[in-house]
Design a protein around this motif. Structure first.
Motif, PDB file in Angstrom:
ATOM      1  N   ARG A   1       0.812  -1.089   0.084  1.00 54.60           N
ATOM      2  CA  ARG A   1      -0.132   0.055  -0.009  1.00 54.60           C
ATOM      3  C   ARG A   1       0.953   1.336   0.034  1.00 54.60           C
ATOM      4  O   ARG A   1       2.001   1.403   0.752  1.00 54.60           O
ATOM      5  CB  ARG A   1      -1.026  -0.040   1.238  1.00 54.60           C
ATOM      6  N   ARG A   2       0.600   2.094  -1.066  1.00 47.86           N
ATOM      7  CA  ARG A   2       1.417   3.335  -0.975  1.00 47.86           C
ATOM      8  C   ARG A   2       0.886   4.345   0.034  1.00 47.86           C
ATOM      9  O   ARG A   2      -0.354   4.657   0.094  1.00 47.86           O
ATOM     10  CB  ARG A   2       1.154   3.991  -2.434  1.00 47.86           C
ATOM     11  N   ARG A   3       1.856   4.951   0.770  1.00 45.34           N
ATOM     12  CA  ARG A   3       1.595   5.859   1.912  1.00 45.34           C
ATOM     13  C   ARG A   3       1.611   7.199   1.289  1.00 45.34           C
ATOM     14  O   ARG A   3       2.656   7.750   0.527  1.00 45.34           O
ATOM     15  CB  ARG A   3       2.487   5.630   3.271  1.00 45.34           C
ATOM     16  N   SER A   4       0.795   8.021   1.654  1.00 44.52           N
ATOM     17  CA  SER A   4       0.789   9.565   1.392  1.00 44.52           C
ATOM     18  C   SER A   4       1.714  10.291   2.438  1.00 44.52           C
ATOM     19  O   SER A   4       2.058   9.519   3.407  1.00 44.52           O
ATOM     20  CB  SER A   4      -0.618  10.050   1.101  1.00 44.52           C
ATOM     21  N   GLY A   5       1.864  11.370   2.269  1.00 44.81           N
ATOM     22  CA  GLY A   5       2.622  12.058   3.036  1.00 44.81           C
ATOM     23  C   GLY A   5       2.022  12.283   4.453  1.00 44.81           C
ATOM     24  O   GLY A   5       2.454  12.372   5.731  1.00 44.81           O
ATOM     25  N   ARG A   6       0.699  12.375   4.419  1.00 41.51           N
ATOM     26  CA  ARG A   6      -0.018  12.726   5.649  1.00 41.51           C
ATOM     27  C   ARG A   6      -0.211  11.119   6.534  1.00 41.51           C
ATOM     28  O   ARG A   6      -0.206  11.083   7.608  1.00 41.51           O
ATOM     29  CB  ARG A   6      -1.373  13.075   5.463  1.00 41.51           C
ATOM     30  N   ASP A   7       0.038  10.120   5.826  1.00 40.24           N
ATOM     31  CA  ASP A   7       0.089   8.944   6.445  1.00 40.24           C
ATOM     32  C   ASP A   7       1.370   8.386   7.231  1.00 40.24           C
ATOM     33  O   ASP A   7       1.478   7.445   8.057  1.00 40.24           O
ATOM     34  CB  ASP A   7      -0.459   7.952   5.588  1.00 40.24           C
ATOM     35  N   ARG A   8       2.369   9.006   6.816  1.00 36.71           N
ATOM     36  CA  ARG A   8       3.701   8.784   7.214  1.00 36.71           C
ATOM     37  C   ARG A   8       3.652   8.970   8.567  1.00 36.71           C
ATOM     38  O   ARG A   8       3.337  10.406   8.890  1.00 36.71           O
ATOM     39  CB  ARG A   8       4.573   9.363   6.438  1.00 36.71           C
ATOM     40  N   PRO A   9       4.552   8.352   9.546  1.00 34.53           N
ATOM     41  CA  PRO A   9       4.364   8.506  10.914  1.00 34.53           C
ATOM     42  C   PRO A   9       5.669   9.718  11.081  1.00 34.53           C
ATOM     43  O   PRO A   9       6.754   9.640  10.369  1.00 34.53           O
ATOM     44  CB  PRO A   9       4.981   7.133  11.592  1.00 34.53           C
ATOM     45  N   ASN A  10       5.414  10.579  12.058  1.00 30.93           N
ATOM     46  CA  ASN A  10       6.356  11.682  12.438  1.00 30.93           C
ATOM     47  C   ASN A  10       7.027  11.197  13.403  1.00 30.93           C
ATOM     48  O   ASN A  10       6.843  11.094  14.658  1.00 30.93           O
ATOM     49  CB  ASN A  10       5.620  12.804  12.787  1.00 30.93           C
ATOM     50  N   VAL A  11       8.117  10.765  13.236  1.00 26.90           N
ATOM     51  CA  VAL A  11       9.273  10.074  14.172  1.00 26.90           C
ATOM     52  C   VAL A  11       9.840  11.244  15.076  1.00 26.90           C
ATOM     53  O   VAL A  11       9.854  10.872  16.378  1.00 26.90           O
ATOM     54  CB  VAL A  11      10.302   9.493  13.440  1.00 26.90           C
ATOM     55  N   LEU A  12      10.018  12.397  14.607  1.00 29.57           N
ATOM     56  CA  LEU A  12      10.539  13.367  15.630  1.00 29.57           C
ATOM     57  C   LEU A  12       9.581  13.833  16.497  1.00 29.57           C
ATOM     58  O   LEU A  12       9.760  13.983  17.773  1.00 29.57           O
ATOM     59  CB  LEU A  12      10.829  14.741  14.744  1.00 29.57           C
ATOM     60  N   ALA A  13       8.042  13.964  16.049  1.00 27.85           N
ATOM     61  CA  ALA A  13       6.986  14.157  16.983  1.00 27.85           C
ATOM     62  C   ALA A  13       7.097  13.156  17.933  1.00 27.85           C
ATOM     63  O   ALA A  13       6.761  13.506  19.131  1.00 27.85           O
ATOM     64  CB  ALA A  13       5.862  14.501  16.247  1.00 27.85           C
ATOM     65  N   GLY A  14       7.071  12.081  17.464  1.00 25.32           N
ATOM     66  CA  GLY A  14       6.764  11.010  18.435  1.00 25.32           C
ATOM     67  C   GLY A  14       7.880  10.825  19.463  1.00 25.32           C
ATOM     68  O   GLY A  14       7.642  10.626  20.708  1.00 25.32           O
ATOM     69  N   MET A  15       9.165  11.170  19.064  1.00 26.98           N
ATOM     70  CA  MET A  15      10.321  11.109  20.052  1.00 26.98           C
ATOM     71  C   MET A  15      10.198  12.369  21.125  1.00 26.98           C
ATOM     72  O   MET A  15      10.206  12.093  22.401  1.00 26.98           O
ATOM     73  CB  MET A  15      11.426  11.179  19.314  1.00 26.98           C
ATOM     74  N   GLY A  16       9.580  13.437  20.624  1.00 25.48           N
ATOM     75  CA  GLY A  16       9.489  14.634  21.433  1.00 25.48           C
ATOM     76  C   GLY A  16       8.221  14.380  22.301  1.00 25.48           C
ATOM     77  O   GLY A  16       8.620  14.790  23.517  1.00 25.48           O
ATOM     78  N   VAL A  17       7.320  13.876  21.994  1.00 22.67           N
ATOM     79  CA  VAL A  17       6.227  13.622  22.923  1.00 22.67           C
ATOM     80  C   VAL A  17       6.561  12.612  23.882  1.00 22.67           C
ATOM     81  O   VAL A  17       6.310  12.682  25.302  1.00 22.67           O
ATOM     82  CB  VAL A  17       4.808  12.921  22.229  1.00 22.67           C
TER      83      VAL A  17
END
Length: 302
Positions: free
Chosen positions: A27-43
């Motif tokens: 399944r091709r992921r769009s830009g919005r579906d990609r996980p934000n690794v930096l935001a997750g690490m910050g949280v």
């Protein structure tokens, strides 16, 4: 002789059917579906920063005083006990909570009543006098309580209110009013002008308009200033320290000194008292959190 062929009517090009969405591992992921690794690490980092002090606080309340300094703040207790909470109650914590609750209720009542009426007058009058009053309230934001504690002390003494709960209520409400008026003015300005006109056509006066229109439409703002005033009264330290001295007039912030001896401090008992003192405010926030968030965003969550 020239033969012209009949022109066939132009047909719109056939629409191409979109490809079916891919499923599974391809399944091709769009830009919005990609996980934000930096935001997750910050949280995750923020959760660790917040959770560690809470963990140390709760762990300390079930440790014994003689084992707390040797084991460390993050070590799980080998012999947990709830005696620290009982010790906090024996040292008069319930009396401190009662005094604080009385002061908090009085401060909230004064602030909500005065701030709501002042905000309504500023929003609806729009005269030089009301504008000047609003500027005076805004000026109060720049005056810290520490800068005027001596004049406040002299006024309280002259009024004969020293060493009473009223001596804490009045200055606490006065220093909470500027912020509360500012919040309510912004909240009441979002009320539609058509609603005021409809109340006027119905023959409503200022009092009826205030009670039947402004107060219901400003419930979020009123909840916000009520919680803010309650926090100022519940966590206040300077006014209880300067304006009271009797043990039976102490609030929670002053009652915590009961766990400080001449040569040592009962840290587990002190932290147990801190945990018990935060329970009432936590319950207030639990039931008023939705109105508090809406009040900070504006009327109706705008």
């Amino acid at each position: 002789m020239t033969v012209r062929l009949a022109e066939s009517p132009s047909r719109p090009p056939a629409r191409r059917r979109p490809d079916p969405p891919r499923t599974g591992p391809f399944r091709r992921r769009s830009g919005r579906d990609r996980p934000n690794v930096l935001a997750g690490m910050g949280v995750a980092l923020w959760l660790v920063i917040v959770a560690l002090p809470l963990y140390a606080l709760l762990i300390a309340t079930v440790q014994r005083a003689e084992n707390y300094t040797s084991s460390g703040p993050f070590t799980p207790p080998t012999d947990p006990t709830l005696g620290n909470y009982g010790k906090a109650i024996e040292n008069g914590l319930l009396g401190f909570v009662l005094n604080t609750a009385i002061v908090t209720a009085a401060v909230v009542a004064i602030v909500v009543a005065l701030a709501s009426m002042t905000g309504f007058a500023i929003v609806r009058s729009r005269t030089r006098w009301t504008t000047g009053v609003f500027r005076v309230f805004l000026l109060g934001l720049a005056i810290p309580s520490q800068a005027v504690i001596v004049p406040v002390y002299l006024i309280i003494v002259q009024l004969g209110l020293y060493d009473t709960l009223t001596a804490i209520v009045l200055p606490t409400a006065a220093f909470a009013l500027p912020v509360c008026v500012l919040i309510l003015v912004g909240s009441m300005r979002d009320i539609s002008e058509e609603l005021y006109e409809a109340m006027a056509l119905d023959g409503a006066g200022s009092v009826r308009t205030f009670l039947q229109l402004v107060v219901p439409m400003s419930r979020s703002g009123l909840s916000t200033i009520a919680v803010y005033a309650a926090l100022q009264a519940w966590n206040g330290f300077l006014f209880p320290l300067i304006l009271t001295q009797s043990p039976d007039k102490r609030l929670i912030t002053m009652g915590l000194f009961e766990f400080q001896g001449q040569y040592r401090i009962d840290i587990p008992g002190l932290l147990a008292a801190v945990v018990l003192s935060t329970v009432p405010l936590f319950l207030v926030y639990l039931f008023a959190r939705r109105s508090l968030v809406q009040g900070m965003m504006g009327v109706g969550g705008k």
